[in-house]
Every structure is written in C-alpha cells, then in structure tokens.
Design a protein around this motif. Sequence first.
Motif, PDB file in Angstrom:
ATOM      1  N   SER A 230       0.832  -1.200   0.000  1.00 23.66           N
ATOM      2  CA  SER A 230       0.000   0.000   0.000  1.00 23.66           C
ATOM      3  C   SER A 230       0.869   1.253   0.000  1.00 23.66           C
ATOM      4  O   SER A 230       0.624   2.211  -0.752  1.00 23.66           O
ATOM      5  CB  SER A 230      -0.921   0.006   1.227  1.00 23.66           C
ATOM      6  N   GLY A 231       1.908   1.250   0.844  1.00 22.98           N
ATOM      7  CA  GLY A 231       2.822   2.385   0.892  1.00 22.98           C
ATOM      8  C   GLY A 231       3.573   2.573  -0.404  1.00 22.98           C
ATOM      9  O   GLY A 231       3.802   3.708  -0.851  1.00 22.98           O
TER      10      GLY A 231
ATOM     11  N   THR B  96       1.339   4.176  -2.869  1.00 24.29           N
ATOM     12  CA  THR B  96       1.151   5.574  -2.481  1.00 24.29           C
ATOM     13  C   THR B  96       2.329   6.427  -2.936  1.00 24.29           C
ATOM     14  O   THR B  96       2.154   7.521  -3.492  1.00 24.29           O
ATOM     15  CB  THR B  96       0.978   5.696  -0.956  1.00 24.29           C
TER      16      THR B  96
ATOM     17  N   LEU C  33       0.963   8.370  -5.789  1.00 23.73           N
ATOM     18  CA  LEU C  33       0.299   9.420  -5.007  1.00 23.73           C
ATOM     19  C   LEU C  33      -1.190   9.118  -4.817  1.00 23.73           C
ATOM     20  O   LEU C  33      -2.033  10.015  -4.846  1.00 23.73           O
ATOM     21  CB  LEU C  33       0.481  10.796  -5.680  1.00 23.73           C
ATOM     22  N   ARG C  34      -1.505   7.857  -4.611  1.00 22.86           N
ATOM     23  CA  ARG C  34      -2.898   7.436  -4.385  1.00 22.86           C
ATOM     24  C   ARG C  34      -2.881   6.313  -3.366  1.00 22.86           C
ATOM     25  O   ARG C  34      -2.254   5.276  -3.581  1.00 22.86           O
ATOM     26  CB  ARG C  34      -3.530   6.955  -5.692  1.00 22.86           C
ATOM     27  N   ARG C  35      -3.551   6.537  -2.237  1.00 17.60           N
ATOM     28  CA  ARG C  35      -3.524   5.540  -1.173  1.00 17.60           C
ATOM     29  C   ARG C  35      -4.706   4.591  -1.266  1.00 17.60           C
ATOM     30  O   ARG C  35      -5.858   5.023  -1.369  1.00 17.60           O
ATOM     31  CB  ARG C  35      -3.535   6.215   0.201  1.00 17.60           C
TER      32      ARG C  35
ATOM     33  N   LYS D 273      -5.769   1.167   0.998  1.00 21.72           N
ATOM     34  CA  LYS D 273      -5.348   0.428   2.181  1.00 21.72           C
ATOM     35  C   LYS D 273      -5.278  -1.076   1.948  1.00 21.72           C
ATOM     36  O   LYS D 273      -4.317  -1.732   2.323  1.00 21.72           O
ATOM     37  CB  LYS D 273      -6.307   0.723   3.339  1.00 21.72           C
TER      38      LYS D 273
END
Length: 240
Positions: free
Chosen positions: A143-144, A147, A151-153, A155
């Motif tokens: 997930s990180g 991100t 630039l999109r999270r 979970k």
Amino acid sequence: MATVNKKSDVLIIIPAYNEAENIENIVDEITTGYPQYDYVVVNDGSSDATSRILKKRGYNHINCPINLGIGGAIQTGYRYAREKDYEIAVQIDGDGQHDPAYIKDIITPIREGEADYVIGSRFVNKEGFQSSATRRIGIKFLSGLITVLCLRRVKDVTSGFRAVNKFFIDVFSENYPIDYPEPEAILDAVMRRKRILELPVIMRERETGKSSINFRRSIYYMIKVTLDIIVCRISYGIRR
C-alpha cells in the motif's frame, strides 16, 4: 460449463482452485440469497473434486484445461463477462471469505456513476477477519509503495473482493496481471486516472481447506509484486 441464460447486468466471478470443501457453500449462498445477480465459477484446473461438484450441482462454470493461476482464472471470468455484455463484474474468492451481502454496497457507486473501480476493504473500519500479522505487514508495505509511486492511497491492495464497470471489463479481458494480480490491477487503474473507491466490508475467516499461499510463496509474492509494481510504474511513465 457456462450455459446459464443471462438475467442480470451484474456478473459475479468466482475463481476456484481446489475449493471442493467451500465452493458449494459460496455458490448456494449466492443463488439462494442473491438470485438477482448472475455468477460464473472459473475452475482453475483443480486437482481435487471441485470440477465434479460443479458438474454434479449444475453450477454455471468454466473449466480451465490447466492451472492458469489466479490472474488467468479471473481474466477468463472477465472474458466471459465481455462476451455476455455485462455492465458490472464483481470478484469474489471461492474460499467463502467474502460476504455476498456487501455486493450491493460495492456496485452502487458504479451504478450511480461515482466510481469505475470499487474495492471491498478490511482495513477501512478494521472489523472482522484482518488476515495474519505477517500478511498485514506485507499489505501495508505494498500500500505504501503504491502511495509513493502513484500518489494514491489504497489500504487493502490485496483484497480480492472488488467490482468494476464495463470499461475495466474490457481492459481486464484483454490484459490482466497473471500472478498475485490485485495490487498490479489497482496500479493499472490509478495510472489510467480512473475513479477508485475503497469501501468497508467485513470478511470471514476461511472455515475449511487450505490457502495456496504459504510462507515461501509469501516471500516470492512480496519480491515479485514489488518489482512488477515498480516496472509497471516506470512503463507508464515512459508511455506518457
């Protein structure tokens, strides 16, 4: 084989590999509790009694001639969805961990034009079965990574409970990640600048059978998916 007449614009895709102990429960739950949806079981070259059960019970199914892996099985389902001209496709695992009661929740934003891709997430409200501690660490890492790169999270990047619109039915019927595809499919959606929504669901722990992902495969999974995500992100950057 898949011969049931179409009665809905929503198709539930159920990939199954050696799920003889679970497949009847999940299909019966759908056909009894949620008959408004169509479904297809994609039997991914199972070596147990899965194929025999599907045939005996008259379930709508496709038998893959060999084991294609989860990505190949799901892509087969998407090709069926495209061939039958479905508007929405929903993925549900064949082990019974995904509760069909949430299907309405995850398809509603698509129906209302608010999302193209909806993920049923364990980690929004953190209720129900949360997976093992080791897998949660891996999920947080992936997930990180997405991100940082996009630039999109998101979970729950490994959730196999998801719904997509007709655009992605067409895309995934032609090209779908083969091995452990869920994070890569999310990256693909992000890079296409499509609307992704993550909604809370409560997942159930597998009651019977054994997951195909053991410790060794988990290590392989993390290395392979990490490299694939990075390569895919670089590839998108080059194409742009």
